[in-house]
Design a protein around this motif. Sequence first.
Motif, PDB file in Angstrom:
ATOM      1  N   TYR A  66       0.790  -1.385  -0.151  1.00  0.00           N
ATOM      2  CA  TYR A  66       0.020  -0.181   0.164  1.00  0.00           C
ATOM      3  C   TYR A  66       0.737   1.426  -0.127  1.00  0.00           C
ATOM      4  O   TYR A  66       0.933   1.926   0.993  1.00  0.00           O
ATOM      5  N   GLY A  68       0.344   3.961  -1.323  1.00  0.00           N
ATOM      6  CA  GLY A  68      -0.417   5.230  -1.540  1.00  0.00           C
ATOM      7  C   GLY A  68      -0.741   5.424  -2.994  1.00  0.00           C
ATOM      8  O   GLY A  68      -1.481   6.643  -3.419  1.00  0.00           O
ATOM      9  N   HIS A  69       0.011   4.685  -3.871  1.00  0.00           N
ATOM     10  CA  HIS A  69      -0.191   5.174  -5.246  1.00  0.00           C
ATOM     11  C   HIS A  69      -1.178   3.994  -5.960  1.00  0.00           C
ATOM     12  O   HIS A  69      -0.824   2.882  -5.725  1.00  0.00           O
ATOM     13  N   SER A  92      -7.158  19.627  -5.581  1.00  0.00           N
ATOM     14  CA  SER A  92      -6.602  18.831  -6.610  1.00  0.00           C
ATOM     15  C   SER A  92      -7.649  17.585  -6.847  1.00  0.00           C
ATOM     16  O   SER A  92      -8.233  17.303  -5.811  1.00  0.00           O
ATOM     17  N   ASN A  94      -6.866  14.620  -6.963  1.00  0.00           N
ATOM     18  CA  ASN A  94      -6.142  13.780  -6.007  1.00  0.00           C
ATOM     19  C   ASN A  94      -6.762  14.068  -4.631  1.00  0.00           C
ATOM     20  O   ASN A  94      -7.343  12.913  -4.139  1.00  0.00           O
ATOM     21  N   LYS A  95      -6.593  15.085  -3.988  1.00  0.00           N
ATOM     22  CA  LYS A  95      -7.305  15.220  -2.890  1.00  0.00           C
ATOM     23  C   LYS A  95      -8.595  15.027  -2.714  1.00  0.00           C
ATOM     24  O   LYS A  95      -9.357  14.715  -1.675  1.00  0.00           O
ATOM     25  N   MET A  97     -10.204  12.856  -4.573  1.00  0.00           N
ATOM     26  CA  MET A  97     -10.731  11.685  -4.451  1.00  0.00           C
ATOM     27  C   MET A  97     -10.378  11.058  -3.133  1.00  0.00           C
ATOM     28  O   MET A  97     -11.070  10.098  -2.517  1.00  0.00           O
ATOM     29  N   GLU A  98      -9.387  11.506  -2.625  1.00  0.00           N
ATOM     30  CA  GLU A  98      -8.850  10.898  -1.132  1.00  0.00           C
ATOM     31  C   GLU A  98     -10.031  11.337   0.048  1.00  0.00           C
ATOM     32  O   GLU A  98     -10.562  10.503   0.661  1.00  0.00           O
ATOM     33  N   LYS A  99     -10.375  12.498  -0.152  1.00  0.00           N
ATOM     34  CA  LYS A  99     -11.570  13.097   0.482  1.00  0.00           C
ATOM     35  C   LYS A  99     -12.841  12.003   0.452  1.00  0.00           C
ATOM     36  O   LYS A  99     -13.652  11.535   1.254  1.00  0.00           O
ATOM     37  N   ALA A 101     -13.121   9.069  -0.727  1.00  0.00           N
ATOM     38  CA  ALA A 101     -12.993   7.612  -0.425  1.00  0.00           C
ATOM     39  C   ALA A 101     -13.204   7.514   1.246  1.00  0.00           C
ATOM     40  O   ALA A 101     -13.780   6.693   1.823  1.00  0.00           O
ATOM     41  N   GLU A 102     -12.393   8.562   1.860  1.00  0.00           N
ATOM     42  CA  GLU A 102     -12.479   8.843   3.455  1.00  0.00           C
ATOM     43  C   GLU A 102     -13.930   8.927   3.721  1.00  0.00           C
ATOM     44  O   GLU A 102     -14.561   8.401   4.686  1.00  0.00           O
ATOM     45  N   ASP A 103     -14.746   9.647   2.964  1.00  0.00           N
ATOM     46  CA  ASP A 103     -16.112  10.117   3.436  1.00  0.00           C
ATOM     47  C   ASP A 103     -16.849   8.799   3.334  1.00  0.00           C
ATOM     48  O   ASP A 103     -17.735   8.118   4.310  1.00  0.00           O
TER      49      ASP A 103
END
Length: 109
Positions: A66, A68-69, A92, A94-95, A97-99, A101-103
Amino acid sequence: MTYKGYEGIAEFDEDAHIFSGEVLGLKDVITFQGETVSELEQAFHDSVDDYLQWCKEDGVAPEKPYSGHFIVRFDPDLHRRVAEAAGKKKMSVNKFMEKAAEDELRMQG
């Protein structure tokens, strides 16, 4: 199971009466097995240690699970919509999509 940052998963083979497992998230294959939970855990640790020792002796960097990529493929229209939504939030892609996924993971509990 987790050991030195590596995650392992195992299952019980009823026919052979043995636990078999493998380390997740790597291209390299690291397996382990044991007849009891204690043997399984020790074999997992030993397999990770053997892998790290092998990498050291061969002068190669051990694979890290993992990183992170990862690559995600979207329909072009969805990609555009994500980029627009991220831009409106001054984020961005990236940010954004990261948010997202976290949500989603938070909603799953």
